[in-house]
Scaffold this motif. Structure first.
Motif, short mmCIF file in Angstrom:
data_model
loop_
_atom_site.label_atom_id
_atom_site.label_comp_id
_atom_site.label_asym_id
_atom_site.label_seq_id
_atom_site.Cartn_x
_atom_site.Cartn_y
_atom_site.Cartn_z
N SER A 3 -0.54 -6.20 3.78
CA SER A 3 0.42 -5.12 4.05
C SER A 3 0.66 -4.34 2.76
O SER A 3 0.39 -4.82 1.66
CB SER A 3 1.73 -5.68 4.59
N TYR A 4 1.16 -3.14 2.91
CA TYR A 4 1.43 -2.31 1.73
C TYR A 4 2.47 -2.97 0.83
O TYR A 4 3.44 -3.57 1.29
CB TYR A 4 1.94 -0.94 2.15
N GLU A 5 2.22 -2.82 -0.48
CA GLU A 5 3.18 -3.25 -1.49
C GLU A 5 3.55 -2.05 -2.34
O GLU A 5 2.75 -1.11 -2.48
CB GLU A 5 2.57 -4.33 -2.40
N ASN A 6 4.72 -2.09 -2.91
CA ASN A 6 5.08 -1.06 -3.89
C ASN A 6 4.38 -1.42 -5.20
O ASN A 6 4.63 -2.48 -5.78
CB ASN A 6 6.60 -1.02 -4.10
N ARG A 7 3.49 -0.53 -5.67
CA ARG A 7 2.69 -0.84 -6.85
C ARG A 7 2.59 0.37 -7.77
O ARG A 7 2.50 1.52 -7.30
CB ARG A 7 1.27 -1.29 -6.46
N LEU A 8 2.63 0.09 -9.06
CA LEU A 8 2.21 1.08 -10.04
C LEU A 8 0.69 1.17 -9.97
O LEU A 8 0.02 0.13 -9.87
CB LEU A 8 2.60 0.64 -11.46
N VAL A 9 0.14 2.35 -10.00
CA VAL A 9 -1.31 2.48 -9.92
C VAL A 9 -1.81 3.53 -10.89
O VAL A 9 -1.19 4.59 -11.07
CB VAL A 9 -1.77 2.80 -8.48
N ALA A 10 -2.91 3.22 -11.55
CA ALA A 10 -3.57 4.15 -12.46
C ALA A 10 -5.01 4.34 -12.00
O ALA A 10 -5.73 3.35 -11.80
CB ALA A 10 -3.54 3.64 -13.90
N PHE A 11 -5.40 5.59 -11.82
CA PHE A 11 -6.80 5.91 -11.53
C PHE A 11 -7.38 6.55 -12.79
O PHE A 11 -6.86 7.55 -13.29
CB PHE A 11 -6.92 6.89 -10.36
N SER A 89 -3.67 -1.62 -10.75
CA SER A 89 -2.36 -1.54 -10.09
C SER A 89 -1.55 -2.79 -10.37
O SER A 89 -2.11 -3.87 -10.60
CB SER A 89 -2.51 -1.33 -8.58
N VAL A 90 -0.23 -2.62 -10.37
CA VAL A 90 0.69 -3.71 -10.68
C VAL A 90 1.76 -3.77 -9.59
O VAL A 90 2.42 -2.77 -9.31
CB VAL A 90 1.37 -3.50 -12.05
N GLN A 91 1.90 -4.95 -9.00
CA GLN A 91 2.98 -5.14 -8.03
C GLN A 91 4.31 -4.95 -8.74
O GLN A 91 4.55 -5.52 -9.81
CB GLN A 91 2.89 -6.54 -7.43
N CYS A 92 5.18 -4.14 -8.17
CA CYS A 92 6.37 -3.75 -8.92
C CYS A 92 7.53 -3.40 -8.01
O CYS A 92 7.43 -2.47 -7.20
CB CYS A 92 6.03 -2.56 -9.81
N GLU A 93 8.60 -4.14 -8.14
CA GLU A 93 9.84 -3.76 -7.47
C GLU A 93 10.55 -2.71 -8.32
O GLU A 93 10.44 -2.70 -9.54
CB GLU A 93 10.74 -4.98 -7.27
N ASN A 94 11.29 -1.84 -7.67
CA ASN A 94 11.88 -0.70 -8.37
C ASN A 94 12.81 -1.10 -9.51
O ASN A 94 12.90 -0.40 -10.53
CB ASN A 94 12.64 0.19 -7.37
#
Length: 291
Positions: A3-11, A89-94
């Protein structure tokens, strides 16, 4: 079930990589150099998650004061390399986004500095949002689409820019020094309005740590020579020249505390350039005059 997670992502896009591969076809030394670069990048891939540590953050007083354990991303980071692109990407809570973003930005800057020493330019974008990023390399979600579009449409120069969405969740505007996070030392507002960091920012932020190993002068000189080579690479590819010219300006603007550690890159259009059109002869002439 994923399922979708809130993540920081860098391309991140490796610029000119196809040309480097083509040039290496008849150059055994360049083949070996490219192989070492690919091995270095691969080491940060999913199987090397422990490389996403807090070493680049642990030396920061801002991180120590807030608790280093909050900055750890080693077990919640996914990295996938394909063709000439890297997705991290990094799993990240706000509530911990400032801490996790600090460590990710510090590590990406370190990777970029290493690649630039090998003559590799990178360009990318960072955002935050819904994403699936599995250990076997599957990537899906609106966050990766946003990061890709930002990189391809707006990054332009060899830098990693941040999305409005991500900046809106970080600690800006910064009102007090005590509210500062490590990423505040990396992120600049560029002349075109974008905010982000470039490959050499690592040396400005980490100069005291790098200099403890007597490496800073050497590393900066390697990069200076790489940039001069890039500036003299072609007279018929202005898009390539402009990227190196942009990096040259960023290099010259780096704030390095110790004198004689960073030599400048001189412009071919200086009045005493002897009407030269190459950067290397001017650099050699200036160095000879200074010695």
């Amino acid at each position: 079930m994923e399922s979708y997670e809130n993540r920081l992502v860098a391309f991140i896009d490796i610029l000119g990589f196809k040309d480097l591969i083509k040039k290496s076809e008849n150059n055994p030394d360049q083949v070996n150099e490219l192989l070492e670069i690919l091995k270095y990048i691969k080491a940060w891939d999913t199987q090397g998650q422990n490389k996403w540590d807090i070493k680049v953050i642990a030396v920061e007083e801002d991180a120590q004061r807030k608790g280093l354990e909050k900055f750890d991303i080693s077990g919640i980071t996914a990295c996938t390399c394909f063709s000439d692109s890297i997705v991290v990407s990094v799993q990240c809570e706000n509530e911990l986004i400032n801490e996790k973003a600090s460590t990710l930005i510090g590590n990406l800057s370190k990777i970029g500095a290493k690649l630039l020493q090998a003559g590799i330019l990178i360009r990318g974008a960072m955002t935050v949002g819904n994403l699936i990023h599995t250990n076997d390399g599957i990537i899906m979600g609106p966050a990766i689409i946003e990061a890709y579009l930002l990189e391809s449409n707006y990054a332009k120069n060899p830098r990693i820019i941040l999305s409005d969405k991500l900046i809106g969740k970080l600690n800006y505007p910064l009102k007090r020094k005590s509210d500062r996070y490590p990423y505040h030392q990396y992120i600049n507002r560029f002349k075109d309005g974008c905010a982000g960091f470039h490959q050499m920012q690592f040396f400005q932020v980490m100069q005291s740590e790098v200099n403890e190993q007597n490496k800073l002068k050497y590393d900066l000189d390697v990069i200076r020579k790489r940039l001069i080579d890039g500036l003299d690479m072609s007279f018929s590819k202005p898009e390539v020249f402009l990227k190196y010219r942009w990096l040259m300006n960023q290099y010259n603007e780096l704030i390095i505390n110790e004198d004689d550690v960073k030599k400048p890159i001189y412009d071919v259009n200086l009045a005493d350039s002897h009407l030269n059109i190459h950067y290397l002869p001017i650099d050699q002439l200036r160095n000879k005059e200074e010695t």
